[in-house]
Design a protein around this motif. Structure first.
Motif, PDB file in Angstrom:
ATOM      1  N   VAL A  65      24.897 -27.059  28.097  1.00 51.27           N
ATOM      2  CA  VAL A  65      25.568 -28.349  28.346  1.00 51.27           C
ATOM      3  C   VAL A  65      24.561 -29.357  28.916  1.00 51.27           C
ATOM      4  N   ARG A  66      24.622 -30.623  28.420  1.00 45.19           N
ATOM      5  CA  ARG A  66      23.702 -31.659  28.912  1.00 45.19           C
ATOM      6  C   ARG A  66      24.408 -32.706  29.753  1.00 45.19           C
ATOM      7  N   ALA A  67      25.736 -32.815  29.600  1.00 45.95           N
ATOM      8  CA  ALA A  67      26.505 -33.793  30.376  1.00 45.95           C
ATOM      9  C   ALA A  67      27.863 -33.183  30.705  1.00 45.95           C
ATOM     10  N   ALA A  68      28.249 -33.274  31.990  1.00 49.67           N
ATOM     11  CA  ALA A  68      29.506 -32.658  32.423  1.00 49.67           C
ATOM     12  C   ALA A  68      30.303 -33.662  33.237  1.00 49.67           C
ATOM     13  N   GLY A  69      31.598 -33.727  32.943  1.00 50.43           N
ATOM     14  CA  GLY A  69      32.483 -34.609  33.701  1.00 50.43           C
ATOM     15  C   GLY A  69      33.097 -33.856  34.859  1.00 50.43           C
ATOM     16  N   LEU A  70      33.240 -34.523  35.996  1.00 44.45           N
ATOM     17  CA  LEU A  70      33.742 -33.866  37.195  1.00 44.45           C
ATOM     18  C   LEU A  70      35.106 -34.398  37.598  1.00 44.45           C
ATOM     19  N   LEU A  71      36.086 -33.518  37.663  1.00 40.07           N
ATOM     20  CA  LEU A  71      37.372 -33.849  38.272  1.00 40.07           C
ATOM     21  C   LEU A  71      37.350 -33.173  39.640  1.00 40.07           C
ATOM     22  N   ALA A  72      37.189 -33.973  40.676  1.00 36.58           N
ATOM     23  CA  ALA A  72      36.928 -33.422  42.003  1.00 36.58           C
ATOM     24  C   ALA A  72      37.526 -34.338  43.057  1.00 36.58           C
ATOM     25  N   THR A  73      37.513 -33.894  44.304  1.00 40.17           N
ATOM     26  CA  THR A  73      37.965 -34.791  45.371  1.00 40.17           C
ATOM     27  C   THR A  73      36.927 -35.900  45.555  1.00 40.17           C
ATOM     28  N   THR A  74      37.376 -36.995  46.120  1.00 42.60           N
ATOM     29  CA  THR A  74      36.462 -38.105  46.408  1.00 42.60           C
ATOM     30  C   THR A  74      35.385 -37.646  47.392  1.00 42.60           C
ATOM     31  N   GLY A  75      35.759 -36.733  48.282  1.00 43.76           N
ATOM     32  CA  GLY A  75      34.780 -36.184  49.223  1.00 43.76           C
ATOM     33  C   GLY A  75      33.670 -35.435  48.498  1.00 43.76           C
ATOM     34  N   THR A  76      34.044 -34.615  47.529  1.00 45.52           N
ATOM     35  CA  THR A  76      33.053 -33.859  46.750  1.00 45.52           C
ATOM     36  C   THR A  76      32.114 -34.816  46.006  1.00 45.52           C
ATOM     37  N   LEU A  77      32.680 -35.893  45.451  1.00 41.54           N
ATOM     38  CA  LEU A  77      31.860 -36.846  44.691  1.00 41.54           C
ATOM     39  C   LEU A  77      30.955 -37.648  45.623  1.00 41.54           C
ATOM     40  N   ARG A  78      31.506 -38.177  46.710  1.00 38.40           N
ATOM     41  CA  ARG A  78      30.684 -38.990  47.637  1.00 38.40           C
ATOM     42  C   ARG A  78      29.565 -38.157  48.261  1.00 38.40           C
ATOM     43  N   ALA A  79      29.863 -36.878  48.551  1.00 39.44           N
ATOM     44  CA  ALA A  79      28.838 -36.002  49.151  1.00 39.44           C
ATOM     45  C   ALA A  79      27.865 -35.500  48.074  1.00 39.44           C
ATOM     46  N   ASP A  80      28.145 -35.838  46.809  1.00 36.39           N
ATOM     47  CA  ASP A  80      27.299 -35.437  45.674  1.00 36.39           C
ATOM     48  C   ASP A  80      27.049 -33.927  45.667  1.00 36.39           C
ATOM     49  N   LEU A  81      28.137 -33.158  45.862  1.00 30.77           N
ATOM     50  CA  LEU A  81      27.991 -31.700  45.957  1.00 30.77           C
ATOM     51  C   LEU A  81      27.487 -31.080  44.664  1.00 30.77           C
ATOM     52  N   TYR A  82      27.916 -31.613  43.537  1.00 30.88           N
ATOM     53  CA  TYR A  82      27.506 -31.034  42.253  1.00 30.88           C
ATOM     54  C   TYR A  82      26.231 -31.655  41.699  1.00 30.88           C
ATOM     55  N   GLY A  83      25.944 -32.895  42.092  1.00 32.60           N
ATOM     56  CA  GLY A  83      24.817 -33.631  41.497  1.00 32.60           C
ATOM     57  C   GLY A  83      23.502 -32.873  41.492  1.00 32.60           C
ATOM     58  N   PRO A  84      23.002 -32.461  42.672  1.00 32.12           N
ATOM     59  CA  PRO A  84      21.681 -31.811  42.696  1.00 32.12           C
ATOM     60  C   PRO A  84      21.637 -30.545  41.832  1.00 32.12           C
ATOM     61  N   ALA A  85      22.670 -29.702  41.920  1.00 30.35           N
ATOM     62  CA  ALA A  85      22.662 -28.442  41.151  1.00 30.35           C
ATOM     63  C   ALA A  85      22.692 -28.738  39.658  1.00 30.35           C
ATOM     64  N   LEU A  86      23.485 -29.706  39.246  1.00 35.18           N
ATOM     65  CA  LEU A  86      23.563 -30.032  37.821  1.00 35.18           C
ATOM     66  C   LEU A  86      22.238 -30.627  37.337  1.00 35.18           C
ATOM     67  N   ARG A  87      21.695 -31.583  38.088  1.00 32.06           N
ATOM     68  CA  ARG A  87      20.450 -32.244  37.655  1.00 32.06           C
ATOM     69  C   ARG A  87      19.282 -31.253  37.600  1.00 32.06           C
TER      70      ARG A  87
END
Lengths: 239, 239
Positions: free
Chosen positions: A122-144
């Motif tokens: 997968v090269r691009a993934a959409g996130l359905l998450a809490t606003t807290g998860t998105l603002r804290a960028d919990l998935y960003g570093p691991a995905l990138r």
């Protein structure tokens, strides 16, 4: 068959929310290839639903859940657990350092999900998450790190997602909440996401994957699978 | 609304089997009238599936599960639990004295079920249970105290029941096991049982009440309801 004596006890820091913990525990049982009670993974679930809201805290609008989370992790350690699973994505803003402090091996819901997406190319993934998860960028570093670009809903869409999550937590989720989540998932797919990640354990309970044109990834399922593997000291599954 | 501080922590001695514990935990969440995570009952689940088979031990053909059960109850006590629930009927041959020894308030699945049957005016109840539960007469005294006559399957029928329970525990229960249980339930009803009690937490997972001409009573559901009431110090529900 794995000798029983080798199974490591799994601690589940749950209750965030309770229904999501029930769902995760069910997946843990399903993901175990056992033919009798005695072959299942030993597990202790600390289900303290009184942990202050993780998302509100990350947005600077609520009490810090850290003392509650630290207590739960400490109790799991004292009970003899060696492996830690936390079926709440948002709580992963807090738990890695607490697990390390307690000497527990955290199987991160974020890391297992990023690894599974990468294994699928997968090269691009959409996130359905809490606003807290998105603002804290919990998935960003691991995905990138795996070369995957994360997408998230626009602001009105994110409001819809949060309303659906709150409805699940209150036990009053209806068809409209599932449809709102599916609409956001379709919008992420239309923007190029090859997968939609149900990156909140409540989203999984309300979103029907059949309403989404790309595969919906369930991090709770991936976490359960990896926890069973780690607890039984088994070899990694082939992708 | 019950003030949060008053909720007593519930210890669940589970893992016997794991799928039944998942089912019970789900019912505990469902039976709580909560509109947010924080209003749910705090719970710790000790899910040790390595407890030796309770039924085999009661039949004199297996290891005594007492040391395992005592350890689990002790860990729940140390974690701060005050109320104990055990979603395994057969284990009730062992747990009352262990709960007393540990100073935990046991909500007995047997007692809540007998009381519910009595409140419904039932005079004869059929039992679908493990052979261990039947031989140890776990339900008999509680039912007879309420003037209820217990019925059980004949010997070939009981073999069918045990085969279905084993199938659920091994994760390979199919339609035929549900039908075998329903056939035994119908036979108990034909003999005069006004209710069929699914007195093994695995039976509940395979028996379809729609296939039985009398109401099927789910002790796990009754236990969950009473545990929530006891944990929240609420008034008894009106019958």
């Amino acid at each position: 068959m794995i000798p029983l004596g080798r199974a490591r006890m799994v601690g589940v820091l749950g209750g965030m929310g309770p229904a999501a913990t029930v769902d995760f525990y069910g997946k843990l049982v399903e993901e175990t290839a056992a033919s009798s009670d005695q072959e299942h993974v030993p597990v202790v679930i600390w289900g303290d639903p009184r942990v202050p809201d993780r998302s509100m805290s990350l947005l600077g609008r609520g009490e810090d859940p850290t003392p509650h989370l630290r207590r739960g992790i400490g109790e799991l350690r004292r009970s003899g657990c060696e492996v830690l699973a936390v079926p709440c994505n948002t709580a992963h803003a807090f738990v890695p350092s607490l697990a390390e402090e307690a000497g527990l091996e955290l199987v991160s819901i974020v890391e297992v999900t990023a690894a599974a997406l990468a294994a699928d190319g997968v090269r691009a993934a959409g996130l359905l998450a809490t606003t807290g998860t998105l603002r804290a960028d919990l998935y960003g570093p691991a995905l990138r790190r795996h070369g995957i670009t994360p997408f998230e809903p626009d602001e009105p869409g994110q409001h819809e997602v949060m309303a659906a999550i709150a409805a699940v937590k209150s036990g009053r989720a209806g068809r409209e909440h599932g449809e709102a989540l599916a609409a956001q998932a379709r919008s992420l797919a239309a923007r190029g996401a090859g997968r939609v990640v149900a990156a909140c354990t409540e989203v999984v309970l309300a979103l029907d994957p059949a309403q989404v044109p790309v595969p919906v990834v369930d991090p709770a399922r991936l976490l359960a699978r990896e926890v069973v593997r780690v607890a039984l000291n088994a070899e990694p599954a082939r992708a």
